[in-house]
Design a protein around this motif. Structure first.
Motif, mmCIF file in Angstrom:
data_model
loop_
_atom_site.group_PDB
_atom_site.id
_atom_site.type_symbol
_atom_site.label_atom_id
_atom_site.label_comp_id
_atom_site.label_asym_id
_atom_site.label_seq_id
_atom_site.Cartn_x
_atom_site.Cartn_y
_atom_site.Cartn_z
ATOM 1 N N ARG A 280 52.918 40.359 47.817
ATOM 2 C CA ARG A 280 51.751 41.061 47.476
ATOM 3 C C ARG A 280 50.757 40.239 48.005
ATOM 4 N NH1 ARG A 280 53.770 45.147 45.194
ATOM 5 N NH2 ARG A 280 54.512 45.141 43.148
ATOM 6 N N GLN A 281 49.474 41.256 48.200
ATOM 7 C CA GLN A 281 48.360 40.601 48.543
ATOM 8 C C GLN A 281 47.128 40.877 47.722
ATOM 9 O OE1 GLN A 281 47.946 38.654 51.359
ATOM 10 N NE2 GLN A 281 50.135 38.788 51.721
ATOM 11 N N HIS A 282 46.367 39.951 47.266
ATOM 12 C CA HIS A 282 45.359 40.332 46.498
ATOM 13 C C HIS A 282 43.949 39.331 46.878
ATOM 14 C CE1 HIS A 282 47.868 42.160 43.476
ATOM 15 N NE2 HIS A 282 48.697 41.107 43.424
ATOM 16 N N ALA A 283 42.827 40.045 46.743
ATOM 17 C CA ALA A 283 41.401 39.321 46.812
ATOM 18 C C ALA A 283 40.903 39.531 45.363
ATOM 19 C CB ALA A 283 40.709 40.092 48.040
ATOM 20 N N ASP A 284 39.776 38.520 45.447
ATOM 21 C CA ASP A 284 38.762 38.530 44.413
ATOM 22 C C ASP A 284 39.558 38.127 42.763
ATOM 23 O OD1 ASP A 284 36.836 39.198 45.788
ATOM 24 O OD2 ASP A 284 37.386 41.013 45.762
ATOM 25 N N LEU A 285 40.657 37.284 43.073
ATOM 26 C CA LEU A 285 41.254 36.803 41.745
ATOM 27 C C LEU A 285 40.538 35.645 41.066
ATOM 28 C CD1 LEU A 285 45.279 36.850 42.676
ATOM 29 C CD2 LEU A 285 43.772 38.849 41.886
ATOM 30 N N TYR A 286 40.664 35.295 40.049
ATOM 31 C CA TYR A 286 40.079 34.497 39.368
ATOM 32 C C TYR A 286 40.625 34.020 37.902
ATOM 33 C CZ TYR A 286 37.651 37.788 36.245
ATOM 34 O OH TYR A 286 37.358 38.790 35.443
ATOM 35 N N VAL A 287 40.657 32.576 37.466
ATOM 36 C CA VAL A 287 41.202 32.175 36.376
ATOM 37 C C VAL A 287 40.161 32.609 35.193
ATOM 38 C CG1 VAL A 287 41.674 30.263 34.822
ATOM 39 C CG2 VAL A 287 42.354 30.247 37.547
ATOM 40 N N TYR A 288 40.611 33.171 34.072
ATOM 41 C CA TYR A 288 39.965 33.718 32.948
ATOM 42 C C TYR A 288 39.776 32.843 31.846
ATOM 43 C CZ TYR A 288 43.634 36.118 30.828
ATOM 44 O OH TYR A 288 44.920 36.464 30.162
ATOM 45 N N SER A 289 40.762 31.773 31.742
ATOM 46 C CA SER A 289 41.049 30.786 30.802
ATOM 47 C C SER A 289 41.459 29.711 31.239
ATOM 48 C CB SER A 289 41.946 31.354 29.547
ATOM 49 O OG SER A 289 42.119 30.677 28.606
ATOM 50 N N THR A 290 40.811 28.337 31.108
ATOM 51 C CA THR A 290 40.974 27.370 31.715
ATOM 52 C C THR A 290 42.603 26.868 31.707
ATOM 53 O OG1 THR A 290 38.697 26.673 31.008
ATOM 54 C CG2 THR A 290 40.546 24.826 31.598
ATOM 55 N N GLY A 291 43.090 26.426 32.922
ATOM 56 C CA GLY A 291 44.125 25.928 33.063
ATOM 57 C C GLY A 291 44.351 24.515 32.858
ATOM 58 N N SER A 292 45.357 23.539 32.002
ATOM 59 C CA SER A 292 45.131 22.284 31.568
ATOM 60 C C SER A 292 46.217 21.622 32.755
ATOM 61 C CB SER A 292 45.326 22.179 30.370
ATOM 62 O OG SER A 292 44.483 22.647 29.591
ATOM 63 N N VAL A 293 45.937 20.474 32.963
ATOM 64 C CA VAL A 293 46.636 19.611 33.798
ATOM 65 C C VAL A 293 48.295 19.663 32.817
ATOM 66 C CG1 VAL A 293 47.246 17.206 34.243
ATOM 67 C CG2 VAL A 293 45.211 18.076 34.608
ATOM 68 N N GLY A 294 49.116 19.861 33.498
ATOM 69 C CA GLY A 294 50.605 19.742 32.995
ATOM 70 C C GLY A 294 51.157 21.206 32.583
ATOM 71 N N SER A 295 50.104 22.198 32.707
ATOM 72 C CA SER A 295 50.513 23.559 31.978
ATOM 73 C C SER A 295 51.136 23.987 33.167
ATOM 74 C CB SER A 295 49.394 24.232 31.726
ATOM 75 O OG SER A 295 49.804 25.653 31.740
ATOM 76 N N GLN A 296 52.210 24.922 33.197
ATOM 77 C CA GLN A 296 52.667 25.819 34.223
ATOM 78 C C GLN A 296 52.595 27.330 34.156
ATOM 79 O OE1 GLN A 296 56.954 23.326 33.983
ATOM 80 N NE2 GLN A 296 56.663 24.681 35.873
#
Length: 197
Positions: free
Chosen positions: A81-97
């Motif tokens: 796949r190819q994607h542009a303009d992706l972003y995180v919508y909920s904070t990812g925490s250290v240790g999370s997968q």
């Protein structure tokens, strides 16, 4: 040719190095100043190249000879796949997968593809997607990673996907001099680079 000549390297083997109990290979043999966290090792083999290209590639590889010198390796694996303009919508925490990603095409089956790579813009670490995931009607999906996050990834962080991912690496076990083997008058280059975090 000022960047790593990735377009000449067609055969790629990628290994996630998880055994960090004995980090000597990374910290002493290679004089690396990087983290001891799990990292990717890329084994790259070039197509057979003519003399003129071989000379230029050899010069670039000699410049990267010092294993403490880091550089950016464009993603050497073809992404599904190819994607542009992706972003995180909920904070990812250290240790999370998991990363909660928005900006995908809405309601798409396998919007993110297992085995493709993603990279938070605020990090030099590349992460591999463990499983393909569908997007919902709003273009969101939870992306499961093959290894835990090394840093907190705040909501709103841009996410690079596939070919837009660049790994920070250094050359592993390069001793300079003539490099490669002759194949019908052409040169084939083999090189290993290791991710530096």
């Amino acid at each position: 040719m000022s960047a790593f000549p990735i377009h000449f390297f067609r055969q790629v083997e990628v290994t996630l190095i998880l055994d960090i109990i004995k980090p000597e290979e990374r910290l002493y043999e290679n004089k690396s100043l990087g983290s001891e966290a799990p990292y990717y090792l890329f084994a790259l083999t070039s197509v057979p190249v003519k003399h003129n290209d071989a000379m230029e590639i050899s010069g670039v590889l000699d410049w990267y000879n010092d294993s403490i010198r880091n550089f950016i390796l464009p993603n050497p694996l073809k992404s599904v796949r190819q994607h542009a303009d992706l972003y995180v919508y909920s904070t990812g925490s250290v240790g999370s997968q998991a990363l909660k990603v928005a900006g995908l095409p809405p309601s798409r089956e396998k919007a993110v593809w297992g085995g493709d790579f993603v990279q938070p813009e605020i990090s030099k670490k590349g992460y591999r997607i463990a499983f393909s995931a569908n997007s919902d009607a709003t273009g969101r999906a939870t992306v499961t990673l093959t290894q835990p996050l090394l840093h907190n990834i705040p909501a709103g962080t841009k996410i690079h996907y596939g070919d837009d991912v660049g790994f920070q690496v250094c050359v592993k076990n390069r001793n300079g001099g003539e490099f490669g083997v002759k194949d019908a008058g052409k040169t084939v280059f083999d090189i290993e680079v290791m991710e530096q975090l």
